[in-house]
Design an enzyme around this catalytic site. Structure first.
Site: not given
Length: 347
Positions: A70, A147, A182, A185, A203-204, A236, A306
């Site tokens: 990252d 997660g 979330n 990032d 995600f989400w 993400e 990333h």
């Protein structure tokens, strides 16, 4: 073009090559959106190619301490580069030439106990976002566990960027298990009017954006914008950079963190407004799963993603991590061109 990959990191080599054999587009984009309030002038980009290579190039040559995850990188006002990446207390590296990198300690050598509510006690802090504005470095960073969306984004600042010089400025935004987003990032972008924005998400329900107060770097209001998503699927690592008349939203699709089995890939969309709507080359909205692929795994380069994007004196630069065949996470750097329709490619 493939014969120049080993030297493509050298700015003088790039300028010679560009002047001889590349179509020219002059670009005047600034670092991470071209903040008009930045205390250093945004560099002008040299000649930029408009014809993509036939296949994905390998990463440009880097040496030294290049084990990263990252990565985010910024030009230092006195010259050279400062890089931050995921690691215990956030890892730092420096380079004088964008080729040779060396370890420069951590942001918080004494630890960051204010984050442990979100990390389960771990010192590992994720996905920093680094920029230099108004005479100091701004570092947004994430605290979470794998997660989970019980997560938070914090801000730290420093006038030098050196290990141990950073002052934590506190919580910017958090997410709870009852939320549909979330808070990891982060990426700061400053639009053409000088307004500050923070994009983030994993995600989400996808990638979000909030307005920031430039005086504090904290939230300016309670509005939460949705700018990209894959119906709960893997998206993400947003990064927004202005080029020409567009804001480009870079994201990573698919799976990170599985070594050589990782399926991460770099995607992009664009909009004339920093808050969207962002669409891909085919006009598909990024809120409906759209995205144009710019880089994916090839050969012994696994799961590139990333990404960070910044404007250097010789080119726009894509910085990312990828996995080697042995599963090691390494620093990748390529230069960016734009085709005649204004869509980016790596070379």
């Amino acid at each position: 073009m493939t014969t120049s990959l080993a030297s493509v990191q050298n700015p003088s080599t790039l300028r010679r090559l560009a002047s001889v054999c590349l179509s020219v587009v002059l670009v005047a984009a600034g670092i991470a959106g071209g903040s008009p309030s930045a205390s250093t002038a945004a560099p002008r980009v040299a000649a930029t190619p408009t014809t993509p290579p036939a296949s994905y190039p390998g990463p440009g040559r880097v040496t030294g301490d290049v084990g990263v995850h990252d990565p985010t990188i910024v030009l230092r006002p006195g010259g050279g580069y400062l890089l931050a990446h995921t690691g215990d207390n956030i890892a730092l590296k420096t380079s004088s030439d964008r080729i040779a990198f060396r370890n420069a300690g951590t942001v918080f050598p004494g630890g960051a106990p204010w984050t442990t509510t979100y990390t389960g006690g771990s010192r590992n802090l994720w996905a920093p976002d680094l920029s230099y504005r108004d005479g100091r470095y701004w570092l947004y960073y994430s605290a979470s566990t794998f997660g989970s969306n019980r997560s938070a984004i914090f801000l730290a600042t420093s006038t030098t960027g050196a290990s141990g010089s950073w002052t934590d400025q506190g919580l910017v935004i958090e997410s709870r298990t009852s939320d549909n987003f979330n808070a990891i990032d982060p990426n700061l972008v400053v639009d053409t009017t000088g307004r500050w924005w923070l994009s983030f998400g994993s995600f989400w329900s996808g990638i979000k954006m909030v307005a920031l107060n430039p005086a504090t770097g904290k939230r300016a209001d309670t509005t939460l914008h949705s700018i990209a998503g894959r119906n709960g699927g893997a998206i993400e690592a947003p990064v927004i950079v202005r080029h020409g008349n567009y804001y480009y939203l870079w994201v990573s699709f698919d799976r990170c963190c599985q070594g050589a089995a990782s399926t991460y890939r770099v995607m992009v969309g664009r909009s004339t407004s920093v808050t969207g709507p962002y669409v891909d080359r085919n006009g598909v909205a990024m809120t409906a799963g759209g995205g144009t692929q710019v880089l994916a795994g090839h050969g012994s380069i696994h799961g590139p993603g990333h990404q960070a994007v910044f404007t250097d004196t010789d080119a726009e630069v894509l910085v990312y991590h990828y996995y080697a065949d042995n599963g090691a996470s390494l620093l990748g750097i390529n230069l960016l061109g734009y085709d005649t329709a204004g869509w980016p490619f790596v070379y």
